[in-house]
Each structure stands twice: as C-alpha cells, then as structure tokens.
Design an enzyme around this catalytic site. Structure first.
Site, PDB file in Angstrom:
ATOM      1  N   ASN A  81       1.204  -1.383  -0.209  1.00 51.50           N
ATOM      2  CA  ASN A  81       0.058  -0.365   0.150  1.00 51.50           C
ATOM      3  C   ASN A  81       0.733   1.228   0.029  1.00 51.50           C
ATOM      4  OD1 ASN A  81       0.614  -1.122   3.079  1.00 51.50           O
ATOM      5  ND2 ASN A  81      -0.422   0.599   3.343  1.00 51.50           N
TER       6      ASN A  81
ATOM      7  N   GLU B  36       0.642   5.196   0.873  1.00 54.93           N
ATOM      8  CA  GLU B  36      -0.725   5.782   0.988  1.00 54.93           C
ATOM      9  C   GLU B  36      -0.159   7.855   1.040  1.00 54.93           C
ATOM     10  OE1 GLU B  36      -1.061   5.736   5.376  1.00 54.93           O
ATOM     11  OE2 GLU B  36      -1.831   3.840   4.986  1.00 54.93           O
TER      12      GLU B  36
ATOM     13  N   GLU C   9      -3.112  -5.097  -2.884  1.00 57.30           N
ATOM     14  CA  GLU C   9      -3.282  -5.600  -3.867  1.00 57.30           C
ATOM     15  C   GLU C   9      -3.740  -5.033  -5.593  1.00 57.30           C
ATOM     16  OE1 GLU C   9      -4.823  -5.011  -1.261  1.00 57.30           O
ATOM     17  OE2 GLU C   9      -6.625  -6.011  -0.271  1.00 57.30           O
TER      18      GLU C   9
HETATM   19  N1  THU Z   1      -5.409  -0.942   2.749  1.00 61.26           N
HETATM   20  C1  THU Z   1      -4.646  -1.961   1.469  1.00 61.26           C
HETATM   21  O1  THU Z   1      -3.661  -1.951   0.940  1.00 61.26           O
HETATM   22  N2  THU Z   1      -5.562  -3.345   1.699  1.00 61.26           N
HETATM   23  C2  THU Z   1      -6.564  -3.380   1.838  1.00 61.26           C
HETATM   24  O2  THU Z   1      -7.414  -4.754   1.448  1.00 61.26           O
HETATM   25  C3  THU Z   1      -7.366  -2.663   3.051  1.00 61.26           C
HETATM   26  C4  THU Z   1      -6.580  -1.868   3.419  1.00 61.26           C
HETATM   27  C5  THU Z   1      -4.538  -0.095   2.910  1.00 61.26           C
HETATM   28  C6  THU Z   1      -5.306   1.084   2.580  1.00 61.26           C
HETATM   29  C7  THU Z   1      -4.142   2.314   3.346  1.00 61.26           C
HETATM   30  O3  THU Z   1      -3.582   2.378   3.161  1.00 61.26           O
HETATM   31  C8  THU Z   1      -3.807   1.404   4.956  1.00 61.26           C
HETATM   32  O4  THU Z   1      -4.376   0.281   4.721  1.00 61.26           O
HETATM   33  C9  THU Z   1      -5.238   1.460   5.436  1.00 61.26           C
HETATM   34  O5  THU Z   1      -6.934   1.706   5.291  1.00 61.26           O
END
Ligand code: THU
Length: 159
Positions: free
Chosen positions: A61, A63, A74
C-alpha cells in the site's frame, strides 16, 4: 415476496498445511509489507500475485497526504503485474498485513475496490483467482473473488 439467502465459502488452514507454491506466495506477501509507504495509517499491507508462467509480482500500500489517493497493496500488485506482463493471467493472490503489534492475527480481506479489480481479472482471463489471506492465527483460502463479491457488477450486467 421472497427471502433470498446468499451463502459464501472459504477454507481456514494453518500455514504449514499450504502447498509449497502457496506458502512461497504468502511469504512474498509478508515480505512485501516492508515496502509499504503508510505514514498515516501505519498499517502495512503486502500482496503477491502469481502469474500463469510462475512469475511473482508484489505490491504494497502507498499512502498520500490526500487520503483518497492512497493505493492498496492488492491493486498495486495487480496493476504492476498487468503493466509489466500484459495478457498473462493471474492464478493466485496472497495478502498479508502488519499493524503496530506485527503481523495481524486475523487475515485482512481486500477492500471493495480491490475485490472489483480482482473480479475484472477473473473476467478478463475467464478463470478463477485463488485468494490466500494470511493471519498468524490461520490462512483463509478463497477459490474465487465471486465468493467475496456476491451480486457483482460485471460487463454482462450492462447488456
Ligand atoms: N489497505 C490495503 O492496502 N489493502 C486492503 O485490502 C485494505 C486496506 C491499506 C490502505 C491504507 O493504506 C491502509 O491499508 C489503511 O486503510
């Protein structure tokens, strides 16, 4: 009027029960959590996708101070895979996550947007994508995103 109950199914297993290829993919997803850029949530998510030819592509992820711009692990992995290896079907995706205490006990499940993207991949390649969700308490195995996304919206829905 009629009540319709929609059921879903998944397998819960111990990490040791996974076959070698699946275990390796989960390990890659765990490793990918280290590539997360998550200064805001401090929730590190990693994903690893396996392509039909055995190549593994990871994502984490990413941000942004403008929160909605954030990209999930994903979709990072899937878009990375499809951008670098166009036309190669995805067979499996593994997902892992770490919070402040380390790897999560209960598996993290893909968000709605990521489910929709996985569904698109299933439709594009006309084959199910196996989903492995890792938690230290156990691994969920899901045989198709359709099990996580009932009444889904697909291309045919428009015809
Ligand atoms: N996040 C993901 O990368 N995948 C998921 O399936 C759920 C949420 C990330 C997005 C954000 O950076 C952090 O988790 C908190 O929501």
């Amino acid at each position: 009027m009629e009540n319709i109950v929609l059921k879903t199914k998944l397998i819960l297993c111990r990490i040791e029960e996974l076959d070698g290829v699946s275990r390796m993919l989960v390990d890659k997803a765990i490793e990918a959590t280290d590539n997360s850029y998550s200064p805001y949530s401090k929730f590190r998510v990693g994903a690893a996708v396996r392509l039909e030819n055995g190549i593994v592509v990871i994502g984490a992820n990413q941000e942004n101070a403008a929160f909605p711009v954030t990209m999930c692990a994903e979709r990072s992995a899937i878009f990375n895979a499809q951008s670098n290896y166009p036309n190669l079907p995805i067979t499996t995706i593994a997902i892992a996550a770490k919070n402040a205490d380390g790897l999560v006990k209960t598996p993290v499940s893909p968000c709605g947007s990521c489910r929709q993207v996985i569904l698109e991949m299933e439709h594009r390649y006309k084959r199910n994508i196996r989903i492995l969700l890792y938690g230290t308490d156990g691994v969920y195995i899901i045989n198709s995103i359709k099990d996580l996304l009932p009444l889904s919206f697909v291309d045919e829905s428009m015809h």
